[in-house]
Scaffold this active site. Structure first.
Site, PDB file in Angstrom:
ATOM      1  N   ASN A   1       1.019  -1.159   0.106  1.00 62.11           N
ATOM      2  CA  ASN A   1       0.146   0.040   0.151  1.00 62.11           C
ATOM      3  C   ASN A   1       0.985   1.215   0.112  1.00 62.11           C
ATOM      4  O   ASN A   1       1.424   1.388   1.012  1.00 62.11           O
ATOM      5  CB  ASN A   1      -0.850   0.053   1.038  1.00 62.11           C
ATOM      6  CG  ASN A   1      -2.180   0.737   1.296  1.00 62.11           C
ATOM      7  OD1 ASN A   1      -2.851   0.797   2.263  1.00 62.11           O
ATOM      8  ND2 ASN A   1      -2.472   1.382   0.133  1.00 62.11           N
TER       9      ASN A   1
ATOM     10  N   ASN B   1      -6.702  10.221  -1.234  1.00 60.52           N
ATOM     11  CA  ASN B   1      -6.770   9.115  -1.962  1.00 60.52           C
ATOM     12  C   ASN B   1      -6.463   9.365  -3.481  1.00 60.52           C
ATOM     13  O   ASN B   1      -6.114  10.570  -4.039  1.00 60.52           O
ATOM     14  CB  ASN B   1      -7.849   8.586  -2.102  1.00 60.52           C
ATOM     15  CG  ASN B   1      -8.522   8.074  -0.762  1.00 60.52           C
ATOM     16  OD1 ASN B   1      -7.753   7.347  -0.159  1.00 60.52           O
ATOM     17  ND2 ASN B   1      -9.664   8.322  -0.397  1.00 60.52           N
TER      18      ASN B   1
ATOM     19  N   CYS C   1      -5.729   6.189   7.637  1.00 65.58           N
ATOM     20  CA  CYS C   1      -4.986   5.281   6.753  1.00 65.58           C
ATOM     21  C   CYS C   1      -4.128   4.376   7.767  1.00 65.58           C
ATOM     22  O   CYS C   1      -3.258   5.152   8.328  1.00 65.58           O
ATOM     23  CB  CYS C   1      -4.351   5.636   5.842  1.00 65.58           C
ATOM     24  SG  CYS C   1      -3.565   4.362   4.771  1.00 65.58           S
TER      25      CYS C   1
ATOM     26  N   ASN D   1      -1.925   1.896   7.146  1.00 65.71           N
ATOM     27  CA  ASN D   1      -0.544   1.449   6.610  1.00 65.71           C
ATOM     28  C   ASN D   1       0.165   2.736   6.557  1.00 65.71           C
ATOM     29  O   ASN D   1       1.301   2.862   6.610  1.00 65.71           O
ATOM     30  CB  ASN D   1      -0.747   0.919   5.171  1.00 65.71           C
ATOM     31  CG  ASN D   1      -1.051  -0.582   5.278  1.00 65.71           C
ATOM     32  OD1 ASN D   1      -0.994  -1.223   6.007  1.00 65.71           O
ATOM     33  ND2 ASN D   1      -2.131  -0.870   4.286  1.00 65.71           N
TER      34      ASN D   1
ATOM     35  N   ASN E   1     -12.917   5.390   9.434  1.00 63.91           N
ATOM     36  CA  ASN E   1     -13.370   5.387   8.242  1.00 63.91           C
ATOM     37  C   ASN E   1     -14.068   4.412   8.125  1.00 63.91           C
ATOM     38  O   ASN E   1     -14.225   3.153   8.750  1.00 63.91           O
ATOM     39  CB  ASN E   1     -12.334   5.486   7.088  1.00 63.91           C
ATOM     40  CG  ASN E   1     -11.153   4.407   7.359  1.00 63.91           C
ATOM     41  OD1 ASN E   1     -11.606   3.788   8.229  1.00 63.91           O
ATOM     42  ND2 ASN E   1     -10.221   4.445   6.493  1.00 63.91           N
TER      43      ASN E   1
ATOM     44  N   HIS F   1     -16.262   0.949   6.807  1.00 64.98           N
ATOM     45  CA  HIS F   1     -15.757  -0.456   6.044  1.00 64.98           C
ATOM     46  C   HIS F   1     -17.055  -1.344   6.125  1.00 64.98           C
ATOM     47  O   HIS F   1     -17.776  -1.271   7.173  1.00 64.98           O
ATOM     48  CB  HIS F   1     -14.704  -1.105   6.881  1.00 64.98           C
ATOM     49  CG  HIS F   1     -13.376  -0.431   6.853  1.00 64.98           C
ATOM     50  ND1 HIS F   1     -12.595  -0.793   5.825  1.00 64.98           N
ATOM     51  CD2 HIS F   1     -12.946   0.443   7.655  1.00 64.98           C
ATOM     52  CE1 HIS F   1     -11.661   0.076   6.248  1.00 64.98           C
ATOM     53  NE2 HIS F   1     -11.756   0.755   7.146  1.00 64.98           N
TER      54      HIS F   1
ATOM     55  N   GLU G   1     -10.552  -0.185  -1.904  1.00 69.01           N
ATOM     56  CA  GLU G   1     -10.639   0.902  -0.884  1.00 69.01           C
ATOM     57  C   GLU G   1     -11.235   1.913  -1.694  1.00 69.01           C
ATOM     58  O   GLU G   1     -11.114   2.406  -2.735  1.00 69.01           O
ATOM     59  CB  GLU G   1      -9.246   1.343  -0.714  1.00 69.01           C
ATOM     60  CG  GLU G   1      -8.368   0.208   0.058  1.00 69.01           C
ATOM     61  CD  GLU G   1      -7.081   1.280   0.802  1.00 69.01           C
ATOM     62  OE1 GLU G   1      -7.236   2.054   1.268  1.00 69.01           O
ATOM     63  OE2 GLU G   1      -5.993   0.565   0.712  1.00 69.01           O
ATOM     64  N   ARG G   2     -12.117   2.771  -0.739  1.00 68.29           N
ATOM     65  CA  ARG G   2     -12.865   3.925  -1.074  1.00 68.29           C
ATOM     66  C   ARG G   2     -11.812   5.230  -1.549  1.00 68.29           C
ATOM     67  O   ARG G   2     -10.998   5.249  -1.108  1.00 68.29           O
ATOM     68  CB  ARG G   2     -13.639   4.456  -0.023  1.00 68.29           C
ATOM     69  CG  ARG G   2     -14.267   5.812  -0.255  1.00 68.29           C
ATOM     70  CD  ARG G   2     -14.910   6.112   1.071  1.00 68.29           C
ATOM     71  NE  ARG G   2     -13.928   6.416   2.286  1.00 68.29           N
ATOM     72  CZ  ARG G   2     -13.933   7.240   3.183  1.00 68.29           C
ATOM     73  NH1 ARG G   2     -15.299   7.631   3.427  1.00 68.29           N
ATOM     74  NH2 ARG G   2     -13.130   7.594   4.171  1.00 68.29           N
TER      75      ARG G   2
ATOM     76  N   CYS H   1      -4.865  -3.096   3.325  1.00 67.96           N
ATOM     77  CA  CYS H   1      -5.451  -1.922   4.013  1.00 67.96           C
ATOM     78  C   CYS H   1      -5.317  -2.136   5.537  1.00 67.96           C
ATOM     79  O   CYS H   1      -5.803  -3.061   6.045  1.00 67.96           O
ATOM     80  CB  CYS H   1      -6.907  -1.648   3.568  1.00 67.96           C
ATOM     81  SG  CYS H   1      -7.981  -0.444   4.317  1.00 67.96           S
TER      82      CYS H   1
ATOM     83  N   GLY I   1      -8.722  -1.404   7.210  1.00 67.68           N
ATOM     84  CA  GLY I   1      -9.610  -2.728   6.717  1.00 67.68           C
ATOM     85  C   GLY I   1      -9.092  -3.839   7.612  1.00 67.68           C
ATOM     86  O   GLY I   1     -10.116  -4.587   7.782  1.00 67.68           O
TER      87      GLY I   1
END
Length: 276
Positions: free
Chosen positions: A11, A61, A70, A72, A158, A160, A209-210, A218, A221
């Site tokens: 990522n 993004n 995020c 990662n 965020n 999921h 991923e959005r 992710c 995620g």
């Protein structure tokens, strides 16, 4: 414009020191820099600024949309901060749109970083998801790509939607992912995880991923996956999450916080000479 390229399990991100580099249109910069043919190539643009008590992190993004958090990228930030002399010890607090996030370098030789992701948010209002605001969305069925999918909604800062399947190889992620991301049930869109339990404490996950599409890994995620697996009785509160780009270790403490541990790496430093 000077930048650093970092990756966490594939990522990948363009990191920019926002103290030194001025970007007026962040959405445009993200789309331009993240383009894998005409730009640097990345899943996202990360803008970092040193502040009292830690580092401010803003994430955009590859489609230009801004993400709250995020996982990662969060593992990569302490390595970036350490290189610049911003980090005095192993722990670093990140100021994100999802709230403060505490990171810790636990093995400097292997670049292993643990992130306290905080407590998951489980009600529809918190995710956000349509329906009764104070209700959890566990094992709910939604339709995408002409098929019904049963999943559990979790926010790690965020949104999921975690879908457990018997054979992850049979899922056409590129077809289902974008339709579920933009499903009317999610007013701010959603990340989508497909998960196949492999063994006790081992979960195989792929992600749409959005704002970025299919990625190698992710972090948020992976945390949402463990929470959803625990809520539905598919896992204990600790597991290895096997992703396309590698593995993360995730545990959900009884007191509520989720901790994620995995590697991070600086790939290269460069200078972007195009117009932003």
């Amino acid at each position: 414009m000077r930048f650093d390229k970092y990756q966490g399990l594939g990522n990948d991100f363009v990191f920019v020191d926002a103290e030194q580099e001025k970007i007026s249109d962040r959405a445009h910069a993200a789309r331009t820099l993240c383009d894998r043919r005409f730009g640097v190539g990345a899943d996202g643009l990360v803008l970092l600024r040193r502040q009292e008590g830690g580092v401010q992190m803003r994430i955009f993004n590859s489609d230009g949309s801004e993400a709250e958090m995020c996982g990662n990228a969060s593992r990569c930030v302490p390595l970036f901060a350490q290189e610049r002399g911003w980090l005095k010890g192993p722990r670093l607090t990140l100021d994100t749109l999802a709230g403060p996030v505490v990171t810790e370098i636990i093995d400097a030789q292997k670049n292993l970083v643990c992130v306290d992701m905080g407590a998951p948010r489980l009600t529809r209002a918190e995710i956000p998801m349509t329906g009764t605001p104070d209700e959890q969305a566990v094992e709910v069925t939604l339709c995408a790509a002409g098929q019904n999918w049963t999943g559990t909604a979790v926010s790690m800062g965020n949104p999921h939607f975690v879908i457990f399947v018997p054979d992850i190889a049979q899922v056409d992620l590129s077809a289902v992912g974008p339709q579920m991301e933009t499903h009317a049930a999610f007013p701010r869109k959603t990340n989508v995880e497909f998960v196949q339990p492999l063994a006790d404490g081992v979960l195989r996950m792929r992600v749409w991923e959005r704002g970025a599409g299919i990625t190698q890994a992710c972090g948020t995620g992976s945390c949402a996956t463990l929470v959803a697996a625990a809520l539905t009785g598919r896992s204990s509160r600790e597991a290895r999450i096997v992703l396309d780009g590698g593995e993360l270790s995730v545990r959900w403490e009884e007191e509520g916080h989720v901790f994620m541990t995995g590697p991070a790496q600086k790939v290269f430093t460069g200078e972007y000479i195009g117009a932003l």
